[in-house]
Design an enzyme around this catalytic site. Structure first.
Site, PDB file in Angstrom:
ATOM      1  N   GLN A 121       1.017  -1.364   0.245  1.00  0.00           N
ATOM      2  CA  GLN A 121      -0.042   0.098   0.044  1.00  0.00           C
ATOM      3  C   GLN A 121       0.861   0.901  -0.248  1.00  0.00           C
ATOM      4  OE1 GLN A 121      -2.351   1.400   3.503  1.00  0.00           O
ATOM      5  NE2 GLN A 121      -3.950   0.433   2.107  1.00  0.00           N
ATOM      6  N   GLY A 122       0.547   2.033  -0.776  1.00  0.00           N
ATOM      7  CA  GLY A 122       1.321   3.313  -1.408  1.00  0.00           C
ATOM      8  C   GLY A 122       0.455   4.674  -1.158  1.00  0.00           C
ATOM      9  N   SER A 124       0.801   6.740   2.549  1.00  0.00           N
ATOM     10  CA  SER A 124       0.984   7.653   3.340  1.00  0.00           C
ATOM     11  C   SER A 124       1.996   7.866   2.469  1.00  0.00           C
ATOM     12  CB  SER A 124       1.513   7.362   4.764  1.00  0.00           C
ATOM     13  OG  SER A 124       0.089   6.445   5.306  1.00  0.00           O
ATOM     14  N   SER A 156       3.297  -1.225   3.204  1.00  0.00           N
ATOM     15  CA  SER A 156       3.032  -2.426   3.912  1.00  0.00           C
ATOM     16  C   SER A 156       3.872  -3.542   3.383  1.00  0.00           C
ATOM     17  CB  SER A 156       2.014  -3.157   4.889  1.00  0.00           C
ATOM     18  OG  SER A 156       1.961  -2.008   4.873  1.00  0.00           O
ATOM     19  N   GLU A 242     -10.530  -1.783   4.182  1.00  0.00           N
ATOM     20  CA  GLU A 242      -9.241  -2.018   5.726  1.00  0.00           C
ATOM     21  C   GLU A 242      -9.893  -1.910   6.559  1.00  0.00           C
ATOM     22  OE1 GLU A 242      -5.306   0.578   5.351  1.00  0.00           O
ATOM     23  OE2 GLU A 242      -6.538   1.346   5.068  1.00  0.00           O
TER      24      GLU A 242
END
Length: 382
Positions: A121-122, A124, A156, A242
């Site tokens: 996951q990109g 933040s 992550s 999520e």
């Protein structure tokens, strides 16, 4: 949802139990939790077994009750969880299923379900904090590609991922363009030229997070999920999965952990302490209610395609309940629990990990704002 089980659902449970009883004893030993390449191989191997047995796509192909039965039975049997590909299976995959084109679903969903491809996951960024819409990573259209430049943090499983669900800014922020309006959601290949991954070591010593640096990375326009500049809405779909359904298995695991903790309290005498008994009883009630809320969220996702804002209620309570569970574990287990930092399967590492849950997937403060504004109808703070 209807909490009674039909004969077909009970038959599904019996069949699943039989399959788990046959295959789990033959699994290889689990790798060290800090060995992410080893965990990727182990987790994707289990995912392939689920796929071959017809259990890989229960989230979309089965009833919500069958999905919950699957999670209950696999946790009860001690089966592996989604592990290194939780982003693909629980975030990116459901988002592509809900928002992608037929071609995009055909391209990405089967490899996710087979365990062939792992996602990270990109979202933040270092300077955005909890304000996700303040992201600065930019994507400039150049023919049939976007040229992406910027950086991400807390990505992550980036070091073992094949793809990244990436949020980028495709329209600069201006006084006339609110920051939420210029964002797009891209599927970025992690082996593209210009992608650099730098692992981050956590307090517990693991490296499941990373910084990702993007230097003029070319991403095909066909990898955009949803319309250009409509990425914020698509992101809300991702975040609803999520917060609303991605933690389902963890609630089951926490209830199992609570049972183990209660038995340990009886065995070591700490059960005789009324305060300990009250805390364990309160946690039992808390996780029981969270399981009922989980059933509601999964049912809503099954009926409407995505979970609703009830996911924020769940995420808020679950994050704090998990921390309370492991704080109680420390008191029940005593000094021994504080001395197992080198044990990759120890209680203390789980306790350290629990501290992150009030930050991950949206901080508790963010969840409180969502509950206040979208459920209670309160005005936005100034």
């Amino acid at each position: 949802m209807d909490l009674t089980y039909t004969p077909e659902e009970e038959e599904f449970r019996v069949r699943l139990r039989g399959w788990l009883a046959r295959v789990l004893p033959a699994l290889p030993p689990r790798p060290d939790p800090r060995d992410w390449p080893g965990r990727r191989a182990y987790d994707t191997g289990w995912q392939r077994m689920l796929y071959d047995a017809g259990y890989a796509d229960l989230q979309h192909e089965a009833t919500p009750t069958q999905h919950l039965i699957f999670l209950e039975e696999t946790e009860r049997a001690g089966a592996p969880y989604v592990g290194a590909n939780f982003v693909g299976l629980l975030h990116a995959g459901p988002t592509i299923a809900a928002e992608g084109t037929a071609e995009q679903r055909e391209r990405w969903l089967p490899p996710i379900l087979r365990g062939d491809e792992v996602w990270c996951q990109g979202f933040s960024e270092p300077d955005a904090g909890s304000d996700l819409a303040a992201l600065r990573t930019r994507a400039v259209r150049d023919g049939d590609s976007y040229v992406v430049t910027g950086s991400k943090i807390w990505t992550s499983h980036a070091e073992v991922a094949d793809w990244c669900e990436l949020l980028v800014r495709t329209t600069p922020v201006t006084p006339q363009t609110p920051k939420h309006k210029g964002i797009s959601w891209l599927a970025m290949p992690m082996d593209a030229p210009g992608v650099t991954v730098r692992p981050l070591r956590t307090l517990a010593g693991s490296t499941e997070f990373a910084e990702v640096f993007l230097d003029e990375v070319r991403v095909p326009v066909g990898n955009r999920i949803g319309a250009e500049n409509d990425g914020w809405r698509v992101t809300m779909v991702t975040l609803s999965f999520e917060r609303g359904t991605a933690f389902v298995g963890e609630v089951v695991a926490c209830r199992r952990t609570l049972g183990l903790l209660a038995r340990e309290a009886v065995a070591n005498g700490s059960w005789d302490d009324p305060a300990i008994r009250r805390r364990l009883g309160r946690l039992n009630a808390e996780f029981g209610v969270l399981w009922r809320l989980t059933q509601r969220n999964v049912s809503e996702a099954g009926a409407h395609g995505v979970p609703g804002v009830g996911g924020s209620v769940f995420k808020l309570r679950y994050s704090h309940a998990r921390q309370q569970l492991y704080d109680t574990a420390a008191d029940v287990l005593g000094p021994a629990a504080a001395l197992d930092l080198d044990d990759p399967h120890g209680w203390n590492l789980d306790r350290l990990s629990s501290l992150s849950y009030t930050i991950a997937a949206g901080t508790s403060q963010i969840q409180q704002n969502i509950v206040a504004e979208r459920i209670l109808g309160l005005p936005k703070g100034r």
